[in-house]
Each structure stands twice: as structure tokens, then as C-alpha cells.
Design an enzyme around this catalytic site. Sequence first.
Site, PDB file in Angstrom:
ATOM      1  N   SER A 247      -1.973   0.983  -3.382  1.00 44.70           N
ATOM      2  CA  SER A 247      -2.258   0.518  -2.034  1.00 44.70           C
ATOM      3  C   SER A 247      -1.393   1.217  -0.983  1.00 44.70           C
ATOM      4  O   SER A 247      -1.359   2.446  -0.950  1.00 44.70           O
ATOM      5  CB  SER A 247      -2.070  -0.998  -1.994  1.00 44.70           C
ATOM      6  N   HIS A 388      -8.222  -5.976  -6.121  1.00 43.66           N
ATOM      7  CA  HIS A 388      -7.121  -5.123  -5.649  1.00 43.66           C
ATOM      8  C   HIS A 388      -5.869  -5.435  -6.466  1.00 43.66           C
ATOM      9  O   HIS A 388      -5.250  -6.483  -6.285  1.00 43.66           O
ATOM     10  CB  HIS A 388      -6.898  -5.440  -4.165  1.00 43.66           C
TER      11      HIS A 388
END
Length: 411
Positions: A247, A388
Site C-alpha cells: 500500500s 487489501h
Amino acid sequence: FVAQTARAQDPQANYDESKVGTFNLPDPLIMTNGQRVTTREGWDKRRAELLTLFAEHVYGKTPTQPVRLRFQTTKTDNNALNGRAIRKQVSIFFADYPTIPPIDVLLYVPKAARQPVPVFLGLNFCGNHCVSMEADLPLSTRWMNNAGDASVNNRATEKARGLQARRWPIDTILAHGYALATAYYGDLEPDHPKGWQTGIRSVLGDTNRADNWGAIGAWAWGMSRILDYLQTDQAIDAQRVIGIGHSRIGKAALWAGAQDRRFAAVISNESGEGGAALARRWYGETVERINNSFPHWFCGRYKTYSKRVADLPVDQHELLALVAPRPLYVASAEGDQWSDPKGEFLGADLTEPVYKLYGKTGIGGAGFPGIDQPVGQTVRYHNRTGKHDVTNYDWQQYIRFADDLVRQAPR
Ligand code: GTR
């Protein structure tokens, strides 16, 4: 085209493929002066040009002055993880800037190793105590984002121990003959708009400049300083340092690997907007959204593109191309549409002509693959099931990738 570009400036996230529209991407092999690059020597020039463009318009300029480092091993445990690992804690001090706290590196080396080993190097989100279950690791005392009872008043609590251990399968990494080096990203700069005041950017760079480096630049720079240390550690094969990040830290890993060719390979796990995903593709997070939510991440000038993405002199496939000819892994998750899996795939796919200059195959024309179907050769990609995150599935692919392309490869 104009109407579609206008929509691409919309800060609202679009998740409708039919609304993405068309966009014109800059060609990694065309110099600013219009000349086409056809050779490796030509690419060296274009590479330098792209690095400057990314510095001036996106991440800001990384200070180039040499910084004197002092490495201090504060603890070594020759029998960590039930005798499977040698664990070292090393602090990297900035000799010229005594007010700046050190980078506290946590290093695991497989005990069974008979020669220097390749290493995965990645920053972590919540302190070294949070990647491992080992109770004797010191709790980081740095500023942290509040997170339930694991981080209160911006400081980690005992509850934070091992909180993200699931994302760091240390035993598996060691069992495959790799070391792991990590440090808290907040050691370089706490992740909030005023974090720079207590981080490395308070003494390096120039806050008045539109191309002053942002927090992503500082995190990337920190990865290179850890690499500086690894080059001095006999247990490590410093020719085989694999930069990895998830990320926002994945954005930093890419920028680190783009600038610093000592990274033998780079892995971007769901880095999304400002990472592997094409900025011009209107899907998931947008340039405007990321600039508004995280004004400290990029350089000041990047904000001027919030409503005119099409004017950016670069797009993110060119950042990925800067890793060439080294191995690159870009990974997405189906449940992480915010990061735009398809945009990340296209970013990886569009590096192909640059890898070709080196006689290498990147993704190799595989097309956007189905879920849990890794594709590619020197550039690899997968879009896994789930949200995620960093999972064992991701690490299985990364270890295979490193086995195939880093461990054996001449450097
Ligand atoms: C989100 C941000 C993404 C990504 C993510 C993360 O809030 O919009 O760009 O960086 O955080 O780091 O987990």
C-alpha cells in the site's frame, strides 16, 4: 476525449469500468524532446529524464548529499525463533543530525545459512514489535496512528505485539533461505501532515520548494539507508536485496527501487494510486483524492495536477519501467478495488518495451488474468482473492519469484 478527461478529474471514486473512458499515456520510450529510444544507452538517458520528472512533479526531489550513518547493533540473539534464526536489532543513527531519531532495524537471518543470503527488505506499519510475536522485542516508542487498544494517544501498547505478524511469515521466509529486514516507516517520518517536523525531512530538503520531497520520498530514502547497513552485514548477500512494500509503503518501495539500482528486485503489494496504478485511469482512488487525504505524501507540485491529471508529464507505468531490467512483481487483490487492480496490471504490462530493450520478457502479453492466476516472467502480476492485505498467498508468489529471478541470477 476532453469530456472523458474532465470525468477523470472527478475526485469521487469510480468503480464502473464502462465509465473509465480513454486516456492518452506518455510513452516511456519517447524522450521529452520527441526522440524515440531504441537502445539501452538511449534508455539510460530516458531513465535519468524520467527520474527527474517523477522527482519534480510527483514525489519531490530526494536530497542527494551524502549523510553520515552510524550503525549500532543493540542486540543479537543467536537462538531466536526456537533456534531457527539469528535475530539482530540495529539502529541507524544520523551522525550529523543528532536530534533525528535512528531507524531501528529488525533483522532475521536463517540460522541454517552457510553463506550470505538474499533478503526481503520492507518497512512496516506499526513498529517492529508488531511484525513478530516475540515478547522480548522492545515496543517502539515512536508516534503511531491510533488503533483501538493497540495504539493509544499515538503510542503503541503491549496489545500491539504481533498485531501484523500474519503479514510477515518470518518462518516461511527463513525456511526458504531468505533473511528479512524491517523497520517502522514512522522512524523516517510519522505519517501525518505535520510528521515531517520530527522526521528526516526536518533537516534535509527545502520545504519552500514545490518539488521538495514528500513523506513517500522519505520512506523510500529510508529503505536505501537500511540497504546501506545491509551492505555491511556479512550474513547478507547485498547483491540480492528485494525491496517490498504494501500500500502506501508499496508506493515507497517502488520509488526506492526506481531510484536505487542496488535493489535487485521490487515487489509492490497493492500500492494503488501513486504506486503501480495508472493515474490517468479513472477508477478507485484518484490523484485529487490522495492529495486531499494525504497532503504530506507527495511534493507540492503534485497537488496542481489534482484537477488535470492528463497534464502530468509521466504516468505510473513509467515508474515501474524504472525498475527494468530488474525483476518486478505487482500484486492486487480483487477485494481492493480502491487500488484499481486493472490499473495496476496495465502499469506492469506497459513496461514491456523497456524490458525488451534488455532482451527480457515482462508480463509477456498475458492479458489481465483471472483471480489467483499469476502471470508474467521478469515482470509478474497477480490479482488474488480477498481484501487489501498481505497474505500467505502473496508471499508464496513472492518467494517463488525470488527463487526464480533473484536467488540464481548473476548480479
Ligand atoms: C489508503 C490510501 C491508499 C493506500 C492505503 C494504505 O487510505 O488511500 O492510497 O495507501 O491507505 O496505505 O493502506
